[in-house]
Design a protein around this motif. Structure first.
Motif, PDB file in Angstrom:
ATOM      1  N   TRP A 258      42.046  40.799  35.094  1.00  0.00           N
ATOM      2  CA  TRP A 258      42.059  42.217  35.438  1.00  0.00           C
ATOM      3  C   TRP A 258      43.042  42.878  34.484  1.00  0.00           C
ATOM      4  N   THR A 259      43.071  44.193  34.444  1.00  0.00           N
ATOM      5  CA  THR A 259      43.918  44.904  33.489  1.00  0.00           C
ATOM      6  C   THR A 259      45.351  45.020  34.009  1.00  0.00           C
ATOM      7  N   ALA A 260      45.973  43.880  34.208  1.00  0.00           N
ATOM      8  CA  ALA A 260      47.366  43.847  34.635  1.00  0.00           C
ATOM      9  C   ALA A 260      48.282  43.778  33.426  1.00  0.00           C
ATOM     10  N   MET A 261      49.555  44.099  33.639  1.00  0.00           N
ATOM     11  CA  MET A 261      50.518  44.135  32.546  1.00  0.00           C
ATOM     12  C   MET A 261      51.558  43.037  32.670  1.00  0.00           C
TER      13      MET A 261
ATOM     14  N   GLY B  17      48.930  44.597  50.512  1.00  0.00           N
ATOM     15  CA  GLY B  17      49.952  44.472  49.477  1.00  0.00           C
ATOM     16  C   GLY B  17      50.597  43.105  49.402  1.00  0.00           C
ATOM     17  N   GLY B  18      50.314  42.243  50.373  1.00  0.00           N
ATOM     18  CA  GLY B  18      50.851  40.896  50.328  1.00  0.00           C
ATOM     19  C   GLY B  18      50.060  40.009  49.380  1.00  0.00           C
TER      20      GLY B  18
ATOM     21  N   ASP C 124      50.277  39.678  43.328  1.00  0.00           N
ATOM     22  CA  ASP C 124      51.275  40.434  42.562  1.00  0.00           C
ATOM     23  C   ASP C 124      50.853  40.663  41.115  1.00  0.00           C
ATOM     24  N   TRP C 125      49.648  40.217  40.741  1.00  0.00           N
ATOM     25  CA  TRP C 125      49.136  40.465  39.394  1.00  0.00           C
ATOM     26  C   TRP C 125      47.751  41.118  39.434  1.00  0.00           C
ATOM     27  N   ILE C 126      47.296  41.530  40.616  1.00  0.00           N
ATOM     28  CA  ILE C 126      45.967  42.145  40.714  1.00  0.00           C
ATOM     29  C   ILE C 126      45.879  42.996  41.973  1.00  0.00           C
TER      30      ILE C 126
ATOM     31  N   TYR D  32      50.690  50.541  39.346  1.00  0.00           N
ATOM     32  CA  TYR D  32      49.474  50.032  39.974  1.00  0.00           C
ATOM     33  C   TYR D  32      48.946  48.812  39.236  1.00  0.00           C
ATOM     34  N   HIS D  33      49.154  48.816  37.929  1.00  0.00           N
ATOM     35  CA  HIS D  33      48.699  47.687  37.111  1.00  0.00           C
ATOM     36  C   HIS D  33      49.792  46.637  36.918  1.00  0.00           C
TER      37      HIS D  33
END
Length: 868
Positions: free
Chosen positions: A641-644, A176-177, A197-199, A580-581
């Motif tokens: 990636w499908t990040a928001m 998670g880091g 923090d974006w993937i 998650y995204h």
């Protein structure tokens, strides 16, 4: 002399297409190392059975191959990534694979055949026809490799190549880091694959033959790594006759044979032939420098928004008495990039061809987190950056040194490139971090093999240094490389292999942007009150400043299951898939428009905030051009990636309102209103004074009634900002309890609109009550397919209607309703004033059929329009 020239040209023609270079990009098979149960010499023999092996994607990663064979679910959708085993838990053998390719090739006479890998992650052993190709294990993701396989080719021309690829030695714990536990940085690989923090983590850490595999045939001599330097002295303008430019060319020429070879190295550019006799020692690579060329009246290359992106074809050949031995072809742009410290702003200023350029940039991670690169995708993504009216892309250090195809697109569209090397403050020890496995002192010396890094740096510089768009080098993201890498990089490698570009030690260093304010030297990153960008002084050449970026509802549907399409609520934990995204909360900025009733309503209101945020960001920086700032680079403009978060378009290349708000705020000639004092201001990014500009200001209430304020001729100097007149008293007199629209325009003397900008202002209580209750505006819409990749859309709003506010135009398949992606709009999320029309040009690529247009807006019903 004339006879010699004709002799050389004759052999050049006879050589024709005799040189061969082609990719091995299909017909590969693969198997896990545990299933193969054989050795390299056995597997690489043509008789070895591959009946049980599955098709492999090369170039590509193991995970891409598994996805294409339906062995894993799409990791970009929903929570599917959690269903895929992670290499940290499985051990490296789980993602260690053999890749095999049969191909036809022979060498005749003095021909030499070369096997070239442009990138393998992470280690590889290579076999051909039962023999080992690489004496030493190939190690390191960011490194090309070339092998002379002439003597290993089969006599009958039927060859089998077998490559076993191992994952990174230290894949890292994805805890998670930022970069997981940080140990991914112990090797020469992509740090983001352990999570950021974006993937979410990429489960195989990009293991595979991820970049091109090429076979090249030459007639003895092999031309490699040419360097073309262009010098453009003085201060130039894009128009008119140009003074000469100087072209400097040097070339590495390898002679793999046992005898010296004499001949002439030559290149052609703009109809000129430049030659240099050379004798090449046996079994040696020689650097040959050619005479300088004074190019008369050159067609110059300029960044987007400042001039054309002219490119010259360069053909380099080595010619002997037997003909052309080898040939390389490339495109170069004639330009000169300089950097001059701005003492007023205390930051670096960028100059191209002697003209200062206000940097409007975007941070780029990587095109696709699973490395599914293509020329078409690169072209579309870079074109979107041009459409944002940006002039620079910064390549973030936790990913890759970008591919030549990316640089080709930047050359084409005029995007300067700020290229980081492979270091980040997170993994490489800038901060104390409890998520990291090892302490700062240990992480500060990552990666483990510094010689490997130096070799890779040299190689990758050679790969991209001829691109006109490459403007700046950077040691790393928010941290320098270790000293024994930084020192030779800065004082030996770059001066020796380039010598033409500014090198910044790290991305927010004082030599780039003096940090007199404190903090880390970049940001802010979250959503801001739009006044912040105008009022608060940040770093004078900000390498990372950004905000939110949720896509519209059509985008959310592509990767969020329907049961998870739940609108986030203020101060409440979002749905697990949204979380998650990497969703960033900004409901408090949506609620003044009315609390979102559904995910679709949420997405629509998010676009209003998206547009306003990025327009204000670039307007605020432009307002203090050359006073507070020499540039800013948005964190970030795209997602692999499908990040928001931080995206002007989604992973599927569908733009959202961020792109068009940024496009508006970044216009080369722009009219805007300062939210602090309602001062109407014009910005001119061009090189010449703009005279006789009519600046017009009006306001509209929610019923569509207009209130004229001002219309006056003005001028604005080159690369400057001019404050014109305040509107605060005028706006105060209007009843603002429900909010108003403000319309600003610049017109030329023929009343053509050069810039227009529509703001929507909240009521006195900060609520958009007027927008909540605004009447519907029935738009008349026509769409004409010009059959040349362009569609002309016209939207008309009748007099007596209210403003038709914030209309999204989408090019769709008329049968399925699916959007055509990518598609490029010269404007979008447009508002149509009462009694007016607006024309939007939509461009698409490839052959499309059954096209239609879909339009919907804040107070405009969704409608589908067929083509005329």
């Amino acid at each position: 002399m004339k006879k010699t020239f004709l002799f050389l040209l004759l052999f050049s023609v006879l050589y024709g297409n005799a040189q061969q270079r082609y990719e091995l990009n299909s017909g590969w098979l693969c198997a896990n190392i545990k299933d193969a149960q054989s050795t390299g010499p056995e597997i690489s023999k043509p008789g070895f059975s591959l009946n049980s092996w599955m098709p492999a994607t090369v170039p590509g990663t193991v995970l891409t191959t598994l996805l294409n064979n339906k062995k894993v679910p799409d990791p970009f959708y929903g929570m599917n990534n959690e269903k895929i085993p992670d290499v940290y838990k499985t051990g490296n053998d789980y993602y260690t694979y053999w890749f095999v390719k049969d191909f036809q090739e022979q060498a005749v006479g003095n021909e030499q055949v070369w096997l070239q890998f442009r990138g393998i992650n992470y280690k590889a052993e290579i076999y051909l026809n039962g023999k080992k190709v690489n004496a030493k294990t190939q190690v390191g993701m960011h490194l090309r490799a070339q092998y002379n396989i002439t003597k290993l080719l089969a006599a009958n021309g039927k060859n089998r190549l077998a490559v076993v690829v191992y994952p990174p030695d230290f894949p890292g714990n994805p805890n998670g880091g930022q970069g997981g536990d940080g140990t991914i940085a112990k090797g020469l690989t992509t740090q983001y694959t352990a999570g950021w923090d974006w993937i979410q983590p990429i489960r195989d850490r990009n293991t595979g033959i991820w970049d091109k595999v090429t076979i090249e045939k030459t007639k003895g001599i092999n031309i490699q790594n040419p360097q073309v330097i262009t010098l453009v002295p003085g201060k130039r303008l894009p128009e008119g006759k140009q003074d000469p430019a100087t072209i400097k060319v040097s070339v590495e020429v390898e002679n793999p044979t046992s005898k010296p070879v004499s001949g002439i190295l030559q290149y052609q550019l703009a109809g000129k032939l430049v030659r240099q006799p050379a004798t090449l020692a046996a079994n040696k690579t020689t650097i040959v420098k050619l005479p300088d060329l004074q190019l008369e009246n050159p067609k110059l290359w300029w960044p987007s928004g400042y001039g054309p992106q002219n490119l010259y074809d360069v053909k380099i050949e080595f010619v002997t008495a037997n003909g052309v031995s080898d040939r390389e072809q490339l495109k170069v742009g004639v330009r000169q990039i300089d950097n001059i410290w701005n003492e007023h702003t205390r930051s670096m200023g960028a100059f191209v061809n002697g003209q200062k350029i206000f940097i409007k940039g975007g941070n780029w991670i990587i095109s696709d987190a699973m490395l599914r690169f293509s020329d078409a995708r690169y072209d579309a993504e870079v074109r979107y950056h041009k459409d944002m009216n940006l002039n620079l892309i910064r390549i973030w250090g936790g990913a890759i040194l970008e591919r030549p195809e990316f640089y080709n697109a930047c050359d084409k569209y005029g995007l300067l490139v700020f290229q980081d090397f492979w270091f980040s403050g997170d993994c490489n020890g800038r901060w104390v971090d409890p998520m990291k496995k090892e302490d700062q002192w240990t992480r500060r010396n990552y990666p483990d093999d510094h010689n490997l890094i130096l070799n890779a740096i040299e190689d990758q510089i050679k790969m991209v240094r001829n691109h006109a768009s490459l403007a700046f080098w950077c040691g790393g993201n928010e941290i320098t490389p270790p000293e024994d890498i930084l020192e030779p990089l800065k004082n030996d490698i770059l001066p020796r292999l380039d010598g033409t570009r500014k090198f910044f030690d790290f991305s927010n260093s004082d030599e780039m942007s003096f940090n007199s304010i404190g903090g880390n030297g970049d940001g802010p990153y979250g959503i801001q009150d739009t006044k912040t960008f105008w009022a608060n002084r940040t770093f004078p050449y900000n390498s990372e400043v950004g905000s939110v970026g949720v896509g519209d509802y059509a985008s959310l549907l592509r990767f969020i299951p329907k049961e998870n399409l739940i609108a986030p609520q203020y101060k409440a934990k979002p749905d697990s898939v949204w979380d998650y995204h990497k969703y960033i909360s900004y409901e408090q900025y949506l609620n003044p428009y009315g609390k979102p009733k559904s995910a679709e309503d949420f997405a629509m209101k998010a676009q209003l905030v998206n547009y306003d945020q990025y327009r204000a960001l670039m307007e605020g920086f432009s307002n203090k051009m050359w006073d507070w700032y020499t540039g800013s680079i948005i964190w970030k403009t795209q997602n692999p990636w499908t990040a928001m978060r931080g995206q002007m378009y989604d992973y599927y290349l569908d733009p959202n309102a961020c792109l068009y708000g940024l496009r508006k705020g970044s216009e080369p000639l722009h009219v805007m209103m300062n939210p602090l004092d309602s001062m109407v201001t014009i910005v001119n990014n061009g090189f010449t004074t703009r005279n006789n500009l009519m600046v017009q200001a009006k306001a509209y209430d929610m019923e569509g009634k207009d209130y004229f304020y001002s219309q006056a001729f003005n001028s604005v100097g080159p690369s400057s900002v001019r404050r014109l007149f305040p509107m605060n008293q005028f706006l105060t007199k209007l009843d603002k309890k429900e909010g108003v629209f403000v319309s600003l325009r610049i017109l030329d003397q023929k009343q053509n609109i050069l810039s227009e900008n529509t703001y929507w202002l909240a009521g006195k209580d900060g609520e958009y009550s007027g927008l909540k209750n605004i009447r519907k505006a029935p738009l008349k819409i026509t769409a004409i397919d010009q059959k040349n990749g362009k569609v002309i859309v016209t939207l008309s709003n009748a007099a007596g209607n209210p403003v038709a506010f914030f209309n999204r135009i989408a090019l769709i398949n008329g049968n399925t309703g699916e959007r055509i992606l990518p598609a490029f709009y010269d404007d979008n999320y447009v508002s149509i004033l009462p009694g007016e029309s607006k024309t939007v040009v939509v461009e698409y690529t490839g052959k499309q059929s059954n096209l239609a247009i879909e339009v919907y807006g804040w107070n405009v019903e969704k409608q589908k329009v067929n083509m005329q």
